[in-house]
Design an enzyme around this catalytic site. Structure first.
Site, PDB file in Angstrom:
ATOM      1  N   HIS A   1       9.243 -25.792   1.725  1.00 38.84           N
ATOM      2  CA  HIS A   1       8.571 -27.112   0.640  1.00 38.84           C
ATOM      3  C   HIS A   1       7.103 -26.374  -0.107  1.00 38.84           C
ATOM      4  O   HIS A   1       6.169 -27.746  -0.196  1.00 38.84           O
ATOM      5  CB  HIS A   1       7.960 -28.077   2.057  1.00 38.84           C
ATOM      6  CG  HIS A   1       8.985 -28.960   2.956  1.00 38.84           C
ATOM      7  ND1 HIS A   1      10.250 -29.817   2.260  1.00 38.84           N
ATOM      8  CD2 HIS A   1       9.868 -28.056   3.868  1.00 38.84           C
ATOM      9  CE1 HIS A   1      11.052 -29.605   3.424  1.00 38.84           C
ATOM     10  NE2 HIS A   1      11.373 -28.677   4.304  1.00 38.84           N
TER      11      HIS A   1
ATOM     12  N   GLU B   1       0.605  -1.228   0.210  1.00 36.23           N
ATOM     13  CA  GLU B   1      -0.079   0.029   0.001  1.00 36.23           C
ATOM     14  C   GLU B   1       0.604   0.997   0.193  1.00 36.23           C
ATOM     15  O   GLU B   1       0.322   2.300  -0.821  1.00 36.23           O
ATOM     16  CB  GLU B   1      -1.041   0.661   1.230  1.00 36.23           C
ATOM     17  CG  GLU B   1      -2.150  -0.405   0.930  1.00 36.23           C
ATOM     18  CD  GLU B   1      -3.083  -0.395   1.917  1.00 36.23           C
ATOM     19  OE1 GLU B   1      -4.117  -0.580   2.225  1.00 36.23           O
ATOM     20  OE2 GLU B   1      -3.456   0.939   2.745  1.00 36.23           O
TER      21      GLU B   1
ATOM     22  N   LYS C   1     -13.378   1.222  -2.104  1.00 37.42           N
ATOM     23  CA  LYS C   1     -14.322   1.885  -1.009  1.00 37.42           C
ATOM     24  C   LYS C   1     -15.489   2.647  -1.191  1.00 37.42           C
ATOM     25  O   LYS C   1     -16.300   2.162  -1.252  1.00 37.42           O
ATOM     26  CB  LYS C   1     -13.810   2.418   0.237  1.00 37.42           C
ATOM     27  CG  LYS C   1     -12.786   1.771   1.044  1.00 37.42           C
ATOM     28  CD  LYS C   1     -11.822   2.464   2.615  1.00 37.42           C
ATOM     29  CE  LYS C   1     -11.235   1.846   3.302  1.00 37.42           C
ATOM     30  NZ  LYS C   1     -10.889   2.556   4.524  1.00 37.42           N
TER      31      LYS C   1
END
Ligand code: PA5
Length: 462
Positions: A323, A294, A436
């Site tokens: 892994h 951000e 938003k």
């Protein structure tokens, strides 16, 4: 203090196309770095710079109020439920996961020294919310709703559901089960809190969500579950004092910022992997991903030019992700810098019993799991160097409040310095705000009718 080992990002180890002549670059950039640090230090008290988070190591008043409230509610609740998202949740998650005893919520009350369990509701999956509410006794739960803007749809919708249930269950008394952390003046949550008479704490001005962990956003939940917030704030303060040093040779945040910046812009290392060798630090990776993404992912630079800047952060945890991801990091594209975090001393020393000595695993007997995890970190670093893949290693002496706070604060300063090197604003998030606003529009929020109209047209097209 923390240490940064950058040898494996040096061209002498990983070759000129993948590494840097680090000492030469430190000398080349020493004036620019000194200027950046001087600017940060000089501007941190000025309004509108987004730098108030640099003062959080000195906020005695907040610590005092948080401790006072935590003492007041001590022994009154079985659970703390944090409602928040992004910067309002990730710091809390990172620090509580690191500092509380592992599997905290599964321990008995006695094993928790009568401190409450803690839950973070940072998503709006309906099944997840209902599932959590099914297992929590809300009457014994203190709900800490955290939102700086006071209007984030995810957080506020959760809050509306929970407030409604609390009120139905407890009547007027429900207010005692709510504490709100939000802006001191503006936002819907501030308005509601004042109307309804909730206890409130403040997200200080000029502290963005992802830089807010050492404000009441983090300190309150930490104190409520019995963490030593004095120790945490002391860690922040000591790291702040260390990072005031304008000499790049003495400043690990500046060193790592410069290494990342140059590896990205000159050597094509566009991905930054955060890989602590500790399960307790696994949410530090999540927190770092938000901080780096951000802060540095920006469409325009400070001169208003389109740059579409942004290294991509990735979370990993050692040894588990050896892994899953390391095959790619060793043999795949050479486009990453990997940050290892190495814990020098774990709280426990866990010995592997000397059994099965007659088999191929006999060599493990008599060693410790502690030796094994750090051997794996070393082995992975060396293997990556064999493949000419650059890495840096941050060593943390122990996982305690003091050092974890130092680690997070160091990464915040590193991000701010990287932002200045990239010449972007590291403290805004217009891309988040845009999403938003579209959500508000889609959900019919008053004032967003125009956006809703545009959005509906675009949705038909895509
Ligand atoms: O770092 C940020 O600014 C964001 O991630 C915010 O923390 C997030 O969007 C939540 O915002 P708010 O605290 O206003 O609810």
């Amino acid at each position: 203090m923390l240490k940064l080992n950058y040898k494996c990002a040096d061209s002498s180890v990983v070759g000129e196309s993948n590494g840097l002549d680090i000492q030469k670059e430190f000398d080349n950039y020493k004036d620019r770095i000194a200027e950046i640090i001087t600017n940060l230090n000089g501007n941190k008290d000025k309004r509108g710079q987004g730098l108030q988070w640099m003062n959080l190591g000195y906020s005695e008043e907040t610590v005092w109020y948080v401790k006072e409230y935590a003492a007041l509610v001590e022994n009154r609740f079985e659970n703390i439920l944090v409602l928040g998202i992004g910067g309002s949740a990730l710091g809390g998650l990172a620090v509580t996961e690191a500092l509380l005893k592992p599997y905290w919520n599964l321990l008995s009350s006695e094993q928790r020294n009568n401190f409450p369990r803690i839950f973070f509701l940072d998503n709006i999956d309906p099944d997840g919310i209902v599932g959590l509410l099914d297992v929590l006794d809300l009457s014994k739960t203190l709900v800490n709703v955290i939102t700086k803007s006071g209007s984030t749809a995810e957080t506020m919708s959760q809050f509306m559901i929970i407030k409604d249930r609390l009120e139905k269950e407890l009547g007027d008394d429900y207010r005692k089960n709510i504490v709100a952390t939000t802006d001191k003046n503006i936002g819907v949550l501030r308005q509601i809190a004042e109307q309804e008479g909730y206890k409130t704490f403040v997200v200080p001005d000029d502290v963005g969500g992802r830089f807010s962990v050492f404000s009441a956003v983090g300190l309150l939940p930490f104190a409520l579950v019995g963490l030593d917030i004095d120790e945490i704030v002391r860690g922040v303060k000591d790291m702040d004092l260390a990072l005031k040093n304008t000499d790049i040779h003495e400043n690990i945040a500046a060193q790592n910022a410069l290494i990342h910046y140059l590896l990205d812009t000159q050597k094509g290392k566009k991905i930054s992997v955060m890989m602590p060798y500790s399960s307790r630090l696994k949410y530090v990776s999540d927190w770092y991903v938000q901080l780096w993404a951000e802060s540095l992912g920006k469409e325009k630079n400070l001169d208003g030019e389109y740059v579409n800047n942004g290294p991509t952060p990735i979370k990993a945890v050692g040894a588990t992700d050896q892994h899953s991801q390391i095959q790619l990091y060793n043999e795949g594209p050479n486009d990453k810098i990997i940050n290892f975090i190495r814990v020098e001393e774990f709280d426990t020393n866990l010995e592997i019993p000397k059994i099965f000595e007659y088999t191929g695993i006999g060599y493990l007997g008599g060693k410790t799991i502690n030796d094994l995890i750090n051997a794996e970190a070393d082995a992975t670093r060396v293997t990556l160097a064999d493949y000419n893949k650059p890495t840096v290693t941050i060593s943390i002496p122990k996982i305690n409040g003091y050092y974890v706070a130092q680690l997070l604060y160091m990464l915040e300063v590193q991000t701010a310095i990287a932002g200045a090197l990239y010449n972007i604003n590291a403290f805004d998030q217009p891309g988040v705000e845009q999403a938003k606003n579209y959500t508000y529009a889609l959900m019919g929020r008053v004032g967003y009718e125009e956006s809703a109209h545009i959005l509906h047209e675009k949705m038909v097209a895509v």
